[in-house]
Design an enzyme around this catalytic site. Structure first.
Site, short mmCIF file in Angstrom:
data_model
loop_
_atom_site.label_atom_id
_atom_site.label_comp_id
_atom_site.label_asym_id
_atom_site.label_seq_id
_atom_site.Cartn_x
_atom_site.Cartn_y
_atom_site.Cartn_z
N SER A 71 1.14 -0.95 0.17
CA SER A 71 -0.10 -0.29 -0.10
C SER A 71 1.27 1.68 -0.07
CB SER A 71 -1.03 -0.25 0.99
OG SER A 71 -1.28 1.48 1.62
N LYS A 72 0.14 1.89 -1.25
CA LYS A 72 0.99 3.45 -0.91
C LYS A 72 0.98 4.30 0.46
CE LYS A 72 2.80 6.84 -3.53
NZ LYS A 72 4.26 7.19 -2.63
#
Ligand code: ZN
Length: 424
Positions: free
Chosen positions: A195-196
């Site tokens: 996840s960014k």
């Protein structure tokens, strides 16, 4: 994703990061757009797929346990038409809730997961239109998809179980359900999603690090999807030809950076010298060695050894960082070499360097191999010791002869003399 967001923007809908399911959707929608959702919500009430709920916060809270968990009890579904009209006329605040059947189940065919069935008792009568007149995500996404003529919905597998809820709305409106393709998540390890938001690398971060773009696209296509053949390196065109939904795995895939690294290296090896120079030069320019050596020779050496371009400076900086040599570096079990062997080899290698006509890789290599034979040594004993003496590093981007060519005769001899003095 940008294309989708732009399309939505053109349609008057503003998505930022993208709302989480069930989250507050209001800020993402321009007010003039809200009227459209209200109209559809009211239509859904007439069709029986939703109903007005006038319960105040106190009543809703009373349905929840100490952990804040509790389902809405369909209380307002049973209000008469007259009661509803009366309350609306009196301006009592309301929300519009989805009317989910109390019994039965909803099924659909997912192109990856097959038949998915969810019991209606596991779906709550969720809010579709809030008391401020704004739709929730659950409602807006169905209306948006319909209005935009969306035929295929491709999204994360976390939506698998909420899809029947959306299908109830499609069915109530009499709209054609879209085809669903749920995809497994990409994980960074066995427990955490990539996840960014958690600081994991984005596509652009990977490009900035010097992974080859085509390799990133190729690698991502292989995440959760297996081609029929064993071929892993595929151009965008080949991916277009080979990709099929049937190859998508149901289980999550783990983002394996070493594999991306390997693939990036494969793309580098397949480049022409000019192509490699174009992508590698900006990284070489960050190196201390830049400008002091034959650029094309350096690049040629690097092209066969580097996988990620950001590693370039560390692979060539040794050319300028030279001093102490740990005698233990001469020890190599496989090559059967150690500091004693180096003591014997280095003076002879210096003679070879002095007398060689052409101080170039092929000639240097042949001469060092000839030296090994003449001394009754293994090639590795000579090449290992010379390389350590020239660089002071265990790992270098090239062998002894390549390092010598890069340094040139004068500096190579200086370094051999320095290494010998340290061994004396
Ligand atoms: Zn109610």
């Amino acid at each position: 994703m940008q294309i989708i967001y732009d399309t939505l923007k053109d349609a008057g809908i503003r998505y930022d990061e993208g709302p989480d399911i069930g989250g507050d959707y209001g800020p993402y929608i321009q007010s003039e757009r809200a009227a459209i959702y209200k109209e559809y919500a009211e239509k859904l009430v007439k069709l029986g797929g939703a109903y007005y709920c006038f319960c105040d916060k106190e009543r809703i809270d009373s349905l929840k346990d100490e952990n804040g968990v509790g389902r809405y009890d369909k209380h307002c579904l049973h209000l008469s038409k007259e009661e509803v009209a009366e309350k609306l006329a009196a301006g009592v605040p309301y929300v519009i809730r989805q009317n989910v059947p109390e019994e039965g189940s909803g099924s659909y065919e997912d192109l990856v997961y097959g038949t998915v069935t969810v019991d209606f008792k596991d779906i709550e009568d969720g809010v579709l239109l809030k008391s401020d007149g704004m739709p929730t995500y659950n409602f807006a996404n169905v209306v948006d998809d319909h209005l935009m003529g969306i035929t295929h919905v491709i999204r994360g597998s976390e939506y698998l179980s909420s899809t029947p809820k959306y299908n109830l709305m499609y069915d109530a409106f009499g709209w054609e359900r879209p085809t669903y393709i749920h995809l497994p998540p990409i994980m960074k390890n066995a427990h955490e999603k990539l996840s960014k938001r958690n600081g994991d690398a984005s596509y652009q971060d990977l490009v900035d690090k010097g992974y080859i773009k085509e390799a990133i696209i190729n690698y991502i296509a292989l995440l959760g999807w297996s081609p029929k053949s064993n071929q892993e390196k595929m151009s965008l065109k080949e991916l277009e030809e080979n990709f099929s939904l049937s190859g998508i795995n149901k289980s999550p895939s783990i983002f394996d950076e070493p594999k991306l690294c390997w693939l990036s290296g494969e793309y580098i090896r397949a480049m022409s010298a000019e192509e490699f120079k174009a992508v590698a030069l900006p990284f070489l320019q960050k190196s201390k060695a830049y400008g002091r050596y034959d650029e094309d020779k350096l690049l040629k050496m690097l092209q066969s050894r580097v996988d990620v371009l950001e590693d370039i400076p560390s692979k060539v900086d040794f050319l300028e960082e030279y001093g102490e040599i740990d005698p233990a570096l001469y020890f190599n079990k496989k090559m059967k070499s150690d500091a004693e062997i180096a003591k014997a080899v280095l003076p002879k290698a210096a003679d070879v360097f002095k007398n060689l006509d052409k101080f170039e890789n092929a000639e240097l290599y042949a001469a060092l191999v000839a030296l090994a034979q003449e001394q009754g040594m293994k090639n590795g004993q000579v090449l290992w010791c010379v390389r350590i003496a020239l660089t002071g590093k265990e790992n270098t981007p090239g062998g002894a002869s390549e390092m010598a060519e890069l340094l040139g005769r004068e500096r190579s001899l200086e370094r051999l003399a320095h290494a010998m003095s340290l061994l004396a």
